[in-house]
Design an enzyme around this catalytic site. Sequence first.
Site, PDB file in Angstrom:
ATOM      1  N   GLU A 174       0.851  -1.156  -0.057  1.00  0.00           N
ATOM      2  CA  GLU A 174      -0.189  -0.029   0.082  1.00  0.00           C
ATOM      3  C   GLU A 174       1.027   1.353  -0.045  1.00  0.00           C
ATOM      4  OE1 GLU A 174      -3.356  -0.246   2.852  1.00  0.00           O
ATOM      5  OE2 GLU A 174      -4.025  -1.899   1.626  1.00  0.00           O
ATOM      6  N   GLU A 296      -4.995  -8.666  -0.432  1.00  0.00           N
ATOM      7  CA  GLU A 296      -5.789  -8.516   0.859  1.00  0.00           C
ATOM      8  C   GLU A 296      -7.331  -8.469   0.555  1.00  0.00           C
ATOM      9  OE1 GLU A 296      -4.415  -5.368   3.487  1.00  0.00           O
ATOM     10  OE2 GLU A 296      -2.435  -5.634   3.048  1.00  0.00           O
TER      11      GLU A 296
HETATM   12  O1  AHR Z   1      -5.231  -5.954   6.883  1.00  0.00           O
HETATM   13  C1  AHR Z   1      -5.270  -4.784   7.688  1.00  0.00           C
HETATM   14  C2  AHR Z   1      -4.794  -3.551   6.987  1.00  0.00           C
HETATM   15  O2  AHR Z   1      -5.242  -3.390   5.757  1.00  0.00           O
HETATM   16  C3  AHR Z   1      -3.253  -3.925   6.387  1.00  0.00           C
HETATM   17  O3  AHR Z   1      -2.150  -3.514   7.177  1.00  0.00           O
HETATM   18  C4  AHR Z   1      -3.147  -2.688   5.320  1.00  0.00           C
HETATM   19  O4  AHR Z   1      -2.249  -3.321   4.173  1.00  0.00           O
HETATM   20  C5  AHR Z   1      -4.469  -2.475   4.782  1.00  0.00           C
HETATM   21  O5  AHR Z   1      -4.787  -1.216   4.567  1.00  0.00           O
END
Ligand code: AHR
Length: 492
Positions: A174, A296
């Site tokens: 991210e 994710e």
């Molecule tokens: O999964 C929780 C968080 O969500 C992670 O650390 C991040 O990459 C995303 O914003």
Amino acid sequence: MSNKLIVNTDITEGKINKNIYGHFAEHLGRGIYEGLWVGEDSSIPNIKGIRKDVLDALKKLNIPVLRWPGGCFADEYHWKDGVGPREQRKRMVNTHWGGVVENNHFGTHEFMLLCDLLETEPYICGNVGSGSVQEMSEWVEYMTFDGESPMANWRKENGKEDPWKLTYFGVGNENWGCGGNMRPEYYADLYRRYQTYVRNYGDNQIYRIAGGANVDDFHWTEVLMREAHHLMDGLSLHYYVHPGGFENKGQAVDFSEEEWDITMQKTMYMEELIRKHGTIMDKYDPEKRIGMIIDEWGAWYDVEPGTNPGFLYQQNTIRDAVVAGVHFNIFHDHCDRVQMANIAQMVNVIQAMILTEGDKMILTPTYHVFELYKVHQNAEKLSLNVRTDTIIENDQTYPTVSATASKAQDGTINISLCNLDKDARTPVDIDLRGIEVKEISGRILTANEMNAKNTFEQPENVVPEKFTSYSQEGNTLQVELPSKSVLVLTIK
Ligand code: AHR
């Protein structure tokens, strides 16, 4: 209209990469510490510090790949603090997640041990946001170099003679947000630079994954592909379903019917995102060499009342089971481009497989979907026509039925169906073409209440059951799908 599925068992459409069933474990809340790692001196039974009950349960999922150490944590993690004698390891503040002290007891060696025990492939996410090129480069050297070098020698001193096999490596996380708040142009250049020093040592070939877009940031994908497609093997994408939006996400258990509808519509949005990001990727990579790595995903709600807001601990209901099943069906539909997906997260965090409380552990409805769907790992996706009713409620629109079908290596056909309807049973006709049906069996996950869950008091409230609500006439099945359900039919 009626719901109908035509499964063309003799038309295959590509392999469903088993890595779509990947997981993610971050140094966040009770995900690693308590959830996976209790330490060797714990009274909770463990194997070299890794808790045994959780390990045994996870093994049953055939987890193909595990992403670590973050998430946002990855871009403030300095791997050298997490190797060597544990009692001498540096303590740091986990600024992203609750401001708690991280004692670095779970580091590279412990993670690799976990992967070995799970028989899963490691996927390491390196630090671009606050780490140097040298630090990233030396981590790869430490893990994979087989010979005489400063890092390899250090690894040996720390008790690991042979290098590990490491395929998947993410260059930051991210980077548009917690990983450095960068513009895509800037990150694309950093990606090009950092990945240069992520070396292939000996026969260890690294699959380099560039940090991808947030949700619908198509500009990010465009710039990354334009500037760096020739230097990447994968490009990530993150998308979470939070029914109330990011600030007030909504409750995991005490949610309204409207929130169910919003959750389903937002789950379906994953399809549009893959299609649109995929179209941009196609422009620069028409052969689809580069994998879309959805590292994710999941349903993310407000934390359980009374728990640390930085720990992201939430319960899990039959709604989450349907969310998971629908995601898999969508990933399968795009198996030519989606090469990996990692649910957030494995234990005690967001849409978890397992929740723990002291020495107790429960399996969530989401766990059971991963277990039911594992039959699709590395199977050939089958051509499928789906005709489904549409639900329009509370201003939300989504299909009643979501489905997928695949053929395993031994020829077994597996058809998975999700009923997104929270109220009504749904009849579905299934026309199986190109096969002589000899044997049918099915397992279903469903519940009476839309927020049914497993608890430490009632751990088996939502568990898969044998499915018999179908009739067969030759190659046609009439299936009665209970409301809010996930079904896997196996046909031989
Ligand atoms: O999964 C929780 C968080 O969500 C992670 O650390 C991040 O990459 C995303 O914003």
